[in-house]
Design an enzyme around this catalytic site. Structure first.
Site, PDB file in Angstrom:
ATOM      1  CE  LYS A 238      17.696 -12.990 -16.919  1.00  0.00           C
ATOM      2  NZ  LYS A 238      18.150 -14.392 -17.026  1.00  0.00           N
ATOM      3  CG  ASP A 243      18.700 -15.635 -11.736  1.00  0.00           C
ATOM      4  OD1 ASP A 243      17.834 -16.054 -10.946  1.00  0.00           O
ATOM      5  OD2 ASP A 243      18.986 -16.194 -12.817  1.00  0.00           O
ATOM      6  CE  LYS A 250      21.073 -18.354 -11.322  1.00  0.00           C
ATOM      7  NZ  LYS A 250      21.097 -19.301 -12.437  1.00  0.00           N
ATOM      8  CG  ASP A 261      20.388 -12.768 -14.793  1.00  0.00           C
ATOM      9  OD1 ASP A 261      20.859 -13.001 -15.915  1.00  0.00           O
ATOM     10  OD2 ASP A 261      19.448 -13.418 -14.290  1.00  0.00           O
ATOM     11  CG  ASP A 320      17.878 -20.421 -12.002  1.00  0.00           C
ATOM     12  OD1 ASP A 320      17.966 -19.174 -12.029  1.00  0.00           O
ATOM     13  OD2 ASP A 320      18.857 -21.186 -12.042  1.00  0.00           O
ATOM     14  CD  GLU A 322      15.813 -15.397 -13.900  1.00  0.00           C
ATOM     15  OE1 GLU A 322      15.881 -16.630 -13.763  1.00  0.00           O
ATOM     16  OE2 GLU A 322      16.754 -14.709 -14.345  1.00  0.00           O
ATOM     17  NE  ARG A 324      13.518 -19.654 -20.047  1.00  0.00           N
ATOM     18  CZ  ARG A 324      14.129 -20.801 -20.324  1.00  0.00           C
ATOM     19  NH1 ARG A 324      13.437 -21.817 -20.819  1.00  0.00           N
ATOM     20  NH2 ARG A 324      15.415 -20.947 -20.144  1.00  0.00           N
TER      21      ARG A 324
HETATM   22  N1  BES Z   1      20.644 -15.879 -15.448  1.00  0.00           N
HETATM   23  C1  BES Z   1      20.656 -17.260 -15.727  1.00  0.00           C
HETATM   24  C2  BES Z   1      21.552 -17.620 -16.907  1.00  0.00           C
HETATM   25  C3  BES Z   1      23.018 -17.366 -16.711  1.00  0.00           C
HETATM   26  C4  BES Z   1      23.821 -18.357 -16.188  1.00  0.00           C
HETATM   27  C5  BES Z   1      23.575 -16.163 -17.093  1.00  0.00           C
HETATM   28  C6  BES Z   1      25.179 -18.108 -16.024  1.00  0.00           C
HETATM   29  C7  BES Z   1      24.925 -15.921 -16.927  1.00  0.00           C
HETATM   30  C8  BES Z   1      25.730 -16.904 -16.398  1.00  0.00           C
HETATM   31  C9  BES Z   1      19.245 -17.736 -16.060  1.00  0.00           C
HETATM   32  O1  BES Z   1      18.207 -17.065 -15.450  1.00  0.00           O
HETATM   33  C10 BES Z   1      19.145 -19.162 -15.631  1.00  0.00           C
HETATM   34  O2  BES Z   1      19.281 -19.411 -14.476  1.00  0.00           O
HETATM   35  N2  BES Z   1      18.895 -20.043 -16.562  1.00  0.00           N
HETATM   36  C11 BES Z   1      18.792 -21.423 -16.304  1.00  0.00           C
HETATM   37  C12 BES Z   1      17.678 -21.990 -17.142  1.00  0.00           C
HETATM   38  C13 BES Z   1      17.306 -23.398 -16.794  1.00  0.00           C
HETATM   39  C14 BES Z   1      16.661 -23.426 -15.437  1.00  0.00           C
HETATM   40  C15 BES Z   1      16.378 -23.910 -17.850  1.00  0.00           C
HETATM   41  C16 BES Z   1      20.114 -22.080 -16.670  1.00  0.00           C
HETATM   42  O3  BES Z   1      20.699 -21.705 -17.685  1.00  0.00           O
HETATM   43  O4  BES Z   1      20.562 -22.933 -15.931  1.00  0.00           O
HETATM   44 ZN    ZN Z   2      18.636 -15.064 -14.943  1.00  0.00          ZN
HETATM   45 ZN    ZN Z   3      17.731 -17.814 -13.502  1.00  0.00          ZN
END
Ligand code: BES
Ligand code: ZN
Ligand code: ZN
Length: 471
Positions: A238, A243, A250, A261, A320, A322, A324
């Site tokens: 990834k 992000d 966020k 990220d 968010d 993204e 996947r």
């Molecule tokens: N990049 C984030 C995950 C992340 C969070 C990595 C904190 C490192 C530290 C990812 O893209 C994300 O935002 N995931 C969401 C998914 C949700 C919307 C289902 C999350 O984990 O909140």
């Molecule tokens: Zn992310």
């Molecule tokens: Zn994200």
């Protein structure tokens, strides 16, 4: 063997085991004087804890004594040496007098010292100089730097440097350029797709996620394909250079470290670099899925439907989620080469951090490969924990208008992300490593791990691939 003079006049790292100095080369009187000082100050007793003193007879010389278990493994030696060197701070030369009796242990000590002396100074007025090291040893033939250690450390520090770099200075184009430069002197074929070429590749996930940014998304393939390859591993990383969450923006807090990220993409590139540099007889193909997830008038909307490279359509109910989406394109293309196994690496979910904290990665995938990765991580001295992929959760990803949607319910976010990815793995042996926690240390340093980017995962992947080479 090194002379006593250098032992007594340079900053020194010593081990402490079972209530005494561990197999040190210090002259007897000095060793007992150090031991007496430690006993008065209080022995280091918890894992990797240290006591700082000065050299008997020369209080300008810094000595760090680090606790070791009775029979330290290479991983213990790496962590303990790394911590001691890190705590030593700015020094010109450090003598390391740690107990060891094998080349593997010697290498772990050397690797710990190099990792523990990492600092990221690009944005500071002054650089912290990296000390030179001298490891006191009775082993023959370990005098010169160990190539394996040097390459492994270079690979880890490549990841650390990129991950620590702010998003303004590392957008998709830069990440591709950094990967190209990394492998430029190696027998690695690099191919990349952006713009219309990315459209022709059918990469609706990358294009959708990258739409809100002025910096174009891209798919970068690094292929190390030696003639004597015994097997073929595809790595998918990834590479979100920032992000913001996109339209599902966020919170301020949630965005703070989101320059990190892209760690997965940097990690897979670093692994190809290490395998090619070491001439590992395994074909390793890395797919870097690179985009910037921004919010603008051209961003994808919540509710848009994207077509992933394998034809699957995905309703984006959360922009968010993204990672996947871009990985789905990378996995789809990786599958087309029909590799023997696929491993993806991603800072994928906040849920991974809530479940396992900041040091353990979450591991999902097909059973046999998961077992191999657990063993590789153990050998490499990195924390990882297997997680389930329960079929019954799959239905939360059902969409009313597309083949699936990109997020489920609030529960088990790490697992539903894993289940989403599984749909794109073509039934091949596959492992998914969610490194959201261990990729970046937002808190205080520990062991050889500094604050900030950690380089986590490179050693596990390299160890796994090197093990495949011996099978
Ligand atoms: N990049 C984030 C995950 C992340 C969070 C990595 C904190 C490192 C530290 C990812 O893209 C994300 O935002 N995931 C969401 C998914 C949700 C919307 C289902 C999350 O984990 O909140
Ligand atoms: Zn992310
Ligand atoms: Zn994200």
């Amino acid at each position: 063997m090194n002379s006593d003079i250098s032992l007594l006049s340079s900053s020194t790292v010593l081990g402490w085991t079972d209530g005494q100095l561990a197999a040190s080369h210090m002259p007897k009187e000095i060793a007992s004087s150090i031991a007496a000082r430690i006993q008065t100050l209080g022995e280091p007793t918890s894992e990797n804890s240290t006591v700082h003193i000065t050299m008997p007879g020369n209080d300008k010389v810094h000595v760090v004594v680090v606790f070791l278990p009775s029979h330290p493994s290479p991983a213990h030696l790496r962590e303990a040496t790394g911590r001691a060197v890190r705590e030593m701070g700015a020094q010109k030369h450090v003598v390391i007098d740690m107990p060891h009796s094998t080349v593997e242990e010697h290498a772990a000590i050397e690797e710990g010292a190099l990792l523990g002396s990492y600092s990221f100074d690009v944005y500071r007025a002054t650089d912290t100089s990296v000390p030179t090291f001298e490891i006191v040893t009775d082993l023959p033939d370990v005098g010169k730097p160990n190539t394996h250690v040097e390459i492994s450390v270079a690979a880890q520090q490549f990841v650390q440097n990129l991950v620590n770099t702010p998003a303004a200075d590392l957008y998709p184009e830069h990440l591709e350029k950094a990967a190209r430069e990394l492998v430029s002197n190696l027998d690695v074929e690099v191919t990349s797709w952006s713009g219309t070429a990315l459209e022709e590749m059918g990469c609706g996930g990358l294009i959708g996620v990258g739409k809100g940014s002025v910096h174009e998304p891209r798919l970068v393939k690094l292929d190390w394909n030696p003639n004597n390859a015994r097997t073929h591993v595809a790595l998918v990383g990834k590479g979100i250079t920032f992000d913001s969450g996109g339209m599902s923006l966020k919170s301020h807090e949630g965005m703070i470290d989101m320059k990190t990220d892209m760690t997965g993409a940097a990690t897979v590139a670093a692994t190809v670099f290490a395998c090619a540099s070491l001439g590992v007889p395994v074909r390793v193909t890395a797919w870097m899925c690179i985009a910037e997830n921004m919010l603008s008038g051209t961003s994808m909307h919540v509710g848009d439907v994207l077509r992933i490279a394998n034809g699957t359509t995905v309703e984006v109910n959360n922009t968010d989620a993204e990672g996947r989406l871009v990985l789905a394109d990378g996995l789809s293309h990786a599958v087309r080469d029909n590799p023997d196994q696929i491993i993806d690496v991603a800072t994928l979910t906040g849920a991974q951090i809530r479940a396992l904290g900041n040091r353990y990665a979450g591991l999902m995938g097909t059973d046999e490969l998961v077992t191999c990765i657990v063993q590789a991580a153990e050998k490499a001295g990195e924390y990882i924990w297997p997680m389930p992929l329960p079929d019954y959760l799959m239905s939360v990803l059902d969409s009313k208008i597309a083949d699936m949607r990109n997020t489920g319910t609030a529960e088990a976010g790490m697992l539903t992300a894993g289940l989403f990815l599984r749909r794109f793995t073509g039934g091949l042996p596959w492992a998914h490593i969610d490194i959201a926690g261990p990729s970046f240390n937002p808190g205080s340093p520990w062991g050889y791990t500094p604050s900030g980017a950690t380089g986590y995962g490179v050693r596990t992947l390299l160890t796994h691939i090197e093990t495949l080479a011996t099978q």
